[in-house]
Write an enzyme that holds these catalytic residues in place. Structure first.
Site, mmCIF file in Angstrom:
data_model
loop_
_atom_site.group_PDB
_atom_site.id
_atom_site.type_symbol
_atom_site.label_atom_id
_atom_site.label_comp_id
_atom_site.label_asym_id
_atom_site.label_seq_id
_atom_site.Cartn_x
_atom_site.Cartn_y
_atom_site.Cartn_z
ATOM 1 N N HIS A 1 0.847 -1.204 0.000
ATOM 2 C CA HIS A 1 0.000 0.000 0.000
ATOM 3 C C HIS A 1 0.882 1.253 0.000
ATOM 4 C CE1 HIS A 1 -2.869 3.075 1.176
ATOM 5 N NE2 HIS A 1 -2.141 3.331 2.255
ATOM 6 N N ASP B 1 6.746 21.092 -26.804
ATOM 7 C CA ASP B 1 6.687 19.751 -26.208
ATOM 8 C C ASP B 1 7.734 19.714 -25.108
ATOM 9 O OD1 ASP B 1 6.587 16.908 -25.687
ATOM 10 O OD2 ASP B 1 5.741 16.665 -27.694
ATOM 11 N N TRP C 1 7.020 0.203 3.929
ATOM 12 C CA TRP C 1 7.570 0.918 2.763
ATOM 13 C C TRP C 1 8.921 1.534 3.092
ATOM 14 C CZ3 TRP C 1 8.779 5.988 1.179
ATOM 15 C CH2 TRP C 1 8.572 6.979 2.134
ATOM 16 N N SER D 1 12.954 5.875 -13.788
ATOM 17 C CA SER D 1 11.853 6.597 -14.420
ATOM 18 C C SER D 1 11.747 8.016 -13.861
ATOM 19 C CB SER D 1 10.555 5.830 -14.192
ATOM 20 O OG SER D 1 9.453 6.648 -14.448
ATOM 21 N N SER D 2 11.808 8.127 -12.540
ATOM 22 C CA SER D 2 11.694 9.459 -11.926
ATOM 23 C C SER D 2 12.845 10.364 -12.325
ATOM 24 C CB SER D 2 11.714 9.352 -10.404
ATOM 25 O OG SER D 2 10.543 8.776 -9.954
ATOM 26 N N HIS E 1 13.088 12.114 3.440
ATOM 27 C CA HIS E 1 12.440 13.368 3.796
ATOM 28 C C HIS E 1 12.240 14.296 2.601
ATOM 29 C CE1 HIS E 1 10.156 15.564 6.547
ATOM 30 N NE2 HIS E 1 10.601 16.620 5.930
ATOM 31 N N GLU F 1 11.808 13.318 -0.272
ATOM 32 C CA GLU F 1 10.735 12.623 -0.990
ATOM 33 C C GLU F 1 9.362 13.099 -0.517
ATOM 34 O OE1 GLU F 1 10.441 10.507 -3.424
ATOM 35 O OE2 GLU F 1 8.365 9.865 -3.091
ATOM 36 N N TYR G 1 8.602 16.016 0.483
ATOM 37 C CA TYR G 1 8.311 17.313 -0.144
ATOM 38 C C TYR G 1 8.130 17.194 -1.640
ATOM 39 C CZ TYR G 1 9.174 19.059 4.443
ATOM 40 O OH TYR G 1 9.073 19.276 5.779
ATOM 41 N N SER H 1 -2.082 27.149 -5.622
ATOM 42 C CA SER H 1 -1.917 28.576 -5.895
ATOM 43 C C SER H 1 -2.698 28.996 -7.136
ATOM 44 C CB SER H 1 -0.426 28.900 -6.099
ATOM 45 O OG SER H 1 0.311 28.483 -4.980
ATOM 46 N N HIS I 1 14.652 13.504 12.035
ATOM 47 C CA HIS I 1 13.460 13.601 12.891
ATOM 48 C C HIS I 1 12.554 12.378 12.723
ATOM 49 C CE1 HIS I 1 11.299 16.036 9.520
ATOM 50 N NE2 HIS I 1 10.928 14.791 9.465
ATOM 51 N N HIS I 2 12.862 11.537 11.736
ATOM 52 C CA HIS I 2 12.156 10.256 11.637
ATOM 53 C C HIS I 2 12.786 9.222 12.558
ATOM 54 C CE1 HIS I 2 9.877 11.443 8.005
ATOM 55 N NE2 HIS I 2 10.946 12.187 7.775
ATOM 56 N N THR J 1 6.314 27.186 5.422
ATOM 57 C CA THR J 1 5.008 26.567 5.190
ATOM 58 C C THR J 1 3.903 27.514 5.629
ATOM 59 O OG1 THR J 1 6.107 24.499 5.738
ATOM 60 C CG2 THR J 1 3.731 24.412 5.477
ATOM 61 N N LYS K 1 3.208 30.205 3.087
ATOM 62 C CA LYS K 1 2.372 29.777 1.960
ATOM 63 C C LYS K 1 0.892 29.824 2.341
ATOM 64 C CE LYS K 1 3.882 27.194 -1.122
ATOM 65 N NZ LYS K 1 4.704 28.048 -1.977
ATOM 66 N N ARG L 1 1.502 1.802 15.131
ATOM 67 C CA ARG L 1 1.138 1.578 13.729
ATOM 68 C C ARG L 1 1.634 0.208 13.294
ATOM 69 N NH1 ARG L 1 5.636 5.209 10.470
ATOM 70 N NH2 ARG L 1 4.649 4.338 8.629
#
Lengths: 383, 528, 202
Positions: B79, B108, B144, B172-173, B256, B258, B260, B271, B305-306, B331, B334, B453
């Site tokens: 998931h 293009d 994950w 790919s990315s 991290h 990732e 963002y 926006s 922080h993780h 943040t 924004k 979790r």
């Protein structure tokens, strides 16, 4: 306060569900916030949590307040011609600086509490905590006490065959016992994968990492039984390895230590005793249900492709030597671990005997039993 | 969302699309590839969502009912992987493909053939990942975040296929981001300086740089795992002098930024939509750009922080706590800008605006819980509980995914030439909005109350709110079928859209016809 | 495609390669970082040059030794003394008793860890059994020495240090000589994933 605020939000949000579910749903509002815990540190952590929470609520009310006001006051109908401003240096500077100051205000108490948690002075009692798939081991370093802590909730309860008890998934065979008012230092490590030892009432959560020691400490002033859990995904039964700590007055603790030492002595005597098959199988069944069922299942059938079945297994039927060896050494590269350091000689012998007797194995194989002396013998060096 | 179905007299100097399947296999057209990405991501969204529903069904009541713990772990792992790498990221790449060339006035993408390749390797990656479900020992079951040694020494044999799949996704990315950067840096219409670029383009430029910086690190991490598993190295194995915690450092150095990567494009989308439906120029364009850039830079210095509970020294914990708290500043800027854009505007509430407003509110709630999680001592209580699950689902579902849905409603008239059904769109919004909150809000409480979790079964005090959360999840899941129906209905027909589509729309993409011709801006527009 | 685009592509490709290399560079960087800061309670796996840290009037520190057998490690492994009192700036030798209780030759690697972790940077070892792998014949036992010293910079709040050793079975990672034992050793055939009943009986 938190309770009141959230109650009203939820009553509106969820009024539709009330009829759907039991009406005692809102009975346990106390359970919906972080526990205050029972140590000075846990109370400080709780206060910090509430402080940040309320700061967030206030900021949220202001920001969302302006937003919802704009949403209602400046619809196309009410305000057909929009304003044209699109920047304001002073305003933008203000809402960069003000949040920064609020953050500093939050960071100060947080840093103070953290520094207190990192106190590294000596403990009165040192307990080594070792995470296993899927249980905990505790070694009292000063008193030479050593035991495992297993979940005792019956698998029938978990699989909904019998009703669930009060401490469903939070009950264990042996609680960690510590005295009140003493500084306890936990030395946390792991045997296989990473686990995490969490005791919410002490605000301790430390990862247990194989090969490395992490420390945590606590001083608890209120006697009681406290329940926690493993909080790092550690494989199949991650959800089934709770932590239970019992805090008792000093004299009770001393008595417990004495009793544990005597029990160890009695176990040594048991090893020497002559055992009958029925004594062994009876004891072995208990050991099996505690240590083996998770993988090999109650009926000894295992899980195809992952955990081998024991009922009718050639080794269990006819190869006593290899049978002992597997339990003593584990099987490399498979989930089967060594139980040599986890089970006493008596328990080891009886669980092997049980598997060799149960599920018709006695009739289909050589039916040989294993007695504690065999295990003692095995542990002796063979040259 | 095929761009052109009926023939148009749009232009006379270019070929239209090829016919049949080969159009999609061989296409180098940014609009076709954008559509492919979007459909692929929607398919993955449904598969990953079905897995989430398996999880929520098992958690509906205490006890094991539907799946075994082993399979439960596979579900939560797949998931996570599918939603991150299969749903959210490809959806944003799809939007970038459709919109970036039109927004900067380019004909293009810069590298059209590589664009084709970077899409078509994705289905293979996910085919490999999903096929591991049928392998011996089952699919990856280590979450994950695949922490070693659970994902190395103790992993099922399928981990090798998982590593291969991650490599393909990474490739790919990386190709996708090279394409985006080259397009933006070199193919803007004359007069479009960097500070005149639409914010979605800005957000994607920053995202693409983040991807270039961190996807190779992810590739490095899985390569080290592969070597530990098959070639006897000990990067993460304590016995050989390695360190399992090192894995977490490398993973979160990728992980991290990732996070963002999955939210910056959403900032761009919100926006545009808020500006359009407030009929008022976006407030603080320059500060929006700076805020995104600072968030991106800060994302490289907050990874630990993780890992507050792995046993870091005090100085490290303090540093990562302060650095993380600092992210609240840009943040916040924004959010204040969006609110001020709406202030004294002339607002209407079409479906994209509803999703965008929900995005701002619910993302901000996710931001608040993020700020709480940054407080290290409190994190000792929150870490690895449902509070964290609630937090990141608030920023990813009503955050990223709502922004993607908002984008689809906002630009679909441009893509198909047809207006979507406003009544159904609003229904979809309200169902999703209620579903998301019923699912994830109670998870804050069960997390605070102490539910870890990644567990398939839980103690009885968590039962009531888990049940409600599961009900919400099924509501949210079911309402996405409505979304599929609305999109299909719009592709087939509907009220014809004007070129500008929305009254307050700004930007080059609204100057071309609806549907956008197969080839746009073959001669660059002039931007004043 | 214009020159500008080509240049951008080249730069980006280098960036990708660079970041991939960087991910591997993180490994040595992290180890250096750990040794300097004592992160994870990690200490150097080699003898340090400790000539000038001996002093006469150091303060008392109690050192607690902890041993743990990692999974599938059946050896007996215990500190000879659980607890010792030493002075900073003075050498002390401690021993660990180890015995191969199995009937096969095995190789072990001990991994040290120190708690609290900020003590790690101040613990120096002149000699340690953890610097190399230990190979024992069936039934063989040994007393393994560790010669250690705390420098006087040890933070004053630390009066008690835990030194833990975890031993891992690294037999399978080992040399050719060993492979021979390994091959005629039935416990280590490659069919373990299939579980017990798939194994050939003796």
């Amino acid at each position: 306060m938190f309770r009141k605020a959230t109650t009203s939000v939820n009553k509106t949000l969820l009024s539709g569900f009330i009829t759907l579910f039991s009406s005692n749903m809102f009975a346990a509002w106390d359970d919906l916030n972080m526990t205050e815990g029972v140590t000075a540190i846990s109370k400080e952590v709780f206060d910090l949590h509430m402080l940040i929470f309320w700061i967030c609520v206030v900021i949220g009310l202001v920001v969302f307040g302006i937003m919802f006001y704009s949403m209602f006051a400046f619809t196309k109908k009410k305000n057909p011609s929009p304003a044209s401003f699109h920047e304001n240096t002073k305003l933008e500077l203000a809402w960069t600086v003000v949040p920064f100051l609020i953050l500093v205000f939050m960071a100060i108490p947080a840093s103070n509490t953290l520094t207190k948690i990192y106190d590294d002075t000596e403990g009165d009692i040192n307990i080594q905590v070792v995470g296993y798939q899927w249980k905990w081991q505790y070694k009292y370093l000063e008193d030479d006490i050593d035991f495992f802590q297993n979940l005792t909730t019956d698998w029938d309860e978990i699989y909904n065959k019998t009703p669930k008890g009060e401490f469903y998934l939070e009950e264990v065979d042996e609680a960690v016992v510590i005295p009140v008012g003493k500084k306890i230092r936990f030395l946390i490590t792991a045997n296989d994968v990473i686990h995490s030892w969490w005791m919410p009432d002490f605000a301790i959560k430390q990862d247990a990492i194989p090969g490395f020691i992490n420390t945590a400490w606590t001083i608890v002033d209120e006697p009681g039984t406290y329940r926690g859990k493993c909080t790092e995904l550690c494989g199949k039964n991650h959800g089934f390895m709770p932590v239970v700590v019992k805090v008792v007055p000093q004299d009770e603790y001393d008595a417990w230590v004495k009793e544990k030492k005597e029990a160890a002595f009695r176990m040594a005597e048991l090893t020497e005793k002559e055992w009958s098959v029925s004594e062994l199988t009876e004891r072995g069944e208990g050991v099996y249900l505690k240590n083996c069922v998770a993988c090999h299942q109650v009926n000894g059938q295992g899980i195809t492709g992952i955990f081998p079945k024991l009922a009718g297994s050639d080794i269990v039927l006819n190869d006593k030597a290899r049978n002992i060896e597997i339990l003593m050494e584990g099987v490399q590269g498979a989930a089967m671990q060594s139980f040599a350091n986890q089970l006493s000689e008596v328990d080891m012998a009886s669980v092997i005997t049980y598997t060799r007797q149960a599920w018709g194995n006695a009739d289909n194989g050589d039916g040989e039993i294993v007695v504690p002396k065999d295990i003692v013998e095995y542990k002796k060096p063979k040259v | 969302m095929s761009a052109v179905i009926e023939s148009h007299n749009h232009d006379d100097h270019h070929h239209g699309p090829a016919k049949g399947l080969t159009r999609w296999l061989y296409t180098t057209n940014h609009k076709d590839i954008g559509s492919l990405y979007l459909w692929f991501s929607f398919a993955m969204f449904l598969i990953g969502g079905a897995m989430a529903l398996v999880i929520r069904a098992e958690l509906f009541q205490p006890g094991m009912q539907i799946v075994e713990p082993e399979f439960y772990n596979q579900m939560l792992t797949l998931h996570g992987l599918i939603m991150v790498f299969g749903a959210v990221m490809p959806a944003f790449v799809g939007l970038a493909n459709w919109l970036v060339p039109m927004m900067v006035g380019a004909p293009d993408m810069a590298l059209p053939r590589m664009n084709n390749l970077s899409f078509w390797i994705l289905p293979f990656a996910f085919f490999i990942l999903l096929s591991s479900l049928f392998m011996e020992g089952g699919a990856p079951n280590f979450g994950w975040t695949f922490y070693a040694p659970l994902s190395t020494t103790y992993a099922p044999p399928s981990v090798t296929f998982f590593i291969f799949a991650v490599h393909i996704m990474g490739a790919s990315s990386i190709m996708g981001s090279i394409n985006v950067i080259v397009t933006i840096m070199n193919m803007r219409a004359p007069g479009m300086t960097l500070m005149k670029m639409p914010l979605f383009v800005w957000s994607w430029l920053i995202t693409a740089y983040l991807l270039i910086a961190v996807m190779p690190v992810l590739a490095g991490a899985v390569t080290m795992m592969l070597m530990d598993i098959h070639f006897g190295t000990s990067f993460f194995n304590a016995a050989g002098g390695g360190d399992p915690v090192l894995f977490q450092h490398i993973f979160w150095f990728f992980g991290h930024p990732e996070v963002y990567i999955m939210i910056l494009p959403a900032f761009g989308i919100a926006s545009h939509i808020i500006e359009t439906f407030s009929r008022k120029q976006l407030f603080g364009y320059a500060s929006m750009v700076w805020a995104m850039a600072s968030i991106a830079i800060l994302s490289f210095v907050v990874w630990a922080h993780h890992m507050f509970t792995v046993g870091l020294p005090l100085a490290a914990e303090l540093f990562f706590m302060w650095a993380t708290m600092l992210i609240a500043v840009p943040t916040g800027v924004k959010v204040f800008n969006w609110v001020t854009t709406m202030f004294k505007g002339s607002i209407t509430y079409e479906t994209p605006m509803l999703f965008a407003i929900a995005f701002v509110v619910l993302f901000t709630i996710g931001g608040f819980s993020g700020l709480m999680l940054a407080i290290t001592p409190a994190d000792f209580q929150y870490h690895d509980t449902y509070f964290v699950v609630a937090h990141f689902h608030y920023v990813l579902v009503p955050g990223s995914i709502f922004s993607i849905m908002a984008a689809v409603y906002y630009w679909i008239p441009k893509w198909t030439g047809n207006m979507y059904d406003e009544r159904l769109g609003k229904l979809h919004f309200w169902l999703s909005f209620v579903g998301v909150n019923v699912t994830f809000f109670p998870q804050h409480w069960i997390g605070l109350a102490g539910m870890p979790r990644r567990i398939p079964d839980y103690a009885l005090q968590f039962a009531d709110w888990n049940m409600i959360s599961s009900v919400g999840a099924f509501l949210f899941g079911a309402s996405q079928i409505l979304f599929l129906f609305i999109v299909l209905k719009t592709v087939m027909g509907g009220k014809k859209a004007t070129p500008e589509v929305w009254e307050g729309s700004r930007g080059l993409e609204w100057t071309v016809e609806s549907p956008a011709p197969y080839h746009t801006f073959t001669t660059p527009p002039k931007v004043s | 495609m214009n020159e500008g685009s080509k240049k951008t592509i080249r730069t980006l490709c280098f960036a990708v390669l660079g970041m991939f290399t960087f991910s591997f560079a993180l490994v040595p960087l992290y180890n250096v970082f750990c040794e300097v800061t004592g992160l994870n309670g990690k200490i150097e796996l080699r003898a340090t040059n400790v000539k000038n840290i001996e002093i006469d009037n150091g303060r008392d520190v109690s050192v607690q030794f902890v041993s743990h057998n990692n999974e599938e490690m059946p050896w007996t492994f215990k500190p000879s003394e659980d607890n010792i009192q030493i002075k900073t700036g003075k050498y002390h030798t401690a021993t660990f008793y180890v015995k191969n209780t199995t009937n096969k030759r095995m190789v072990a690697q001990a991994i040290p860890s120190v708690a609290p972790s900020n003590a790690a940077a101040h613990l120096k070892k002149l000699e340690c059994f953890c610097f190399e792998q230990q190979e024992l014949a069936p039934g063989e036992d040994a007393l393994l020495p560790v010669r250690l010293i705390f420098d006087d910079e040890l933070p004053s709040s630390i009066n008690s240090v835990v030194l833990s050793y975890t031993i891992f079975d690294v037999t399978d990672y080992n040399d050719v000589e060993f492979t021979q034992h390994h091959n005629d050793d039935h416990h280590h055939d490659d069919s373990h994933h299939d579980g017990h009943e798939m194994e050939p009986s003796i």
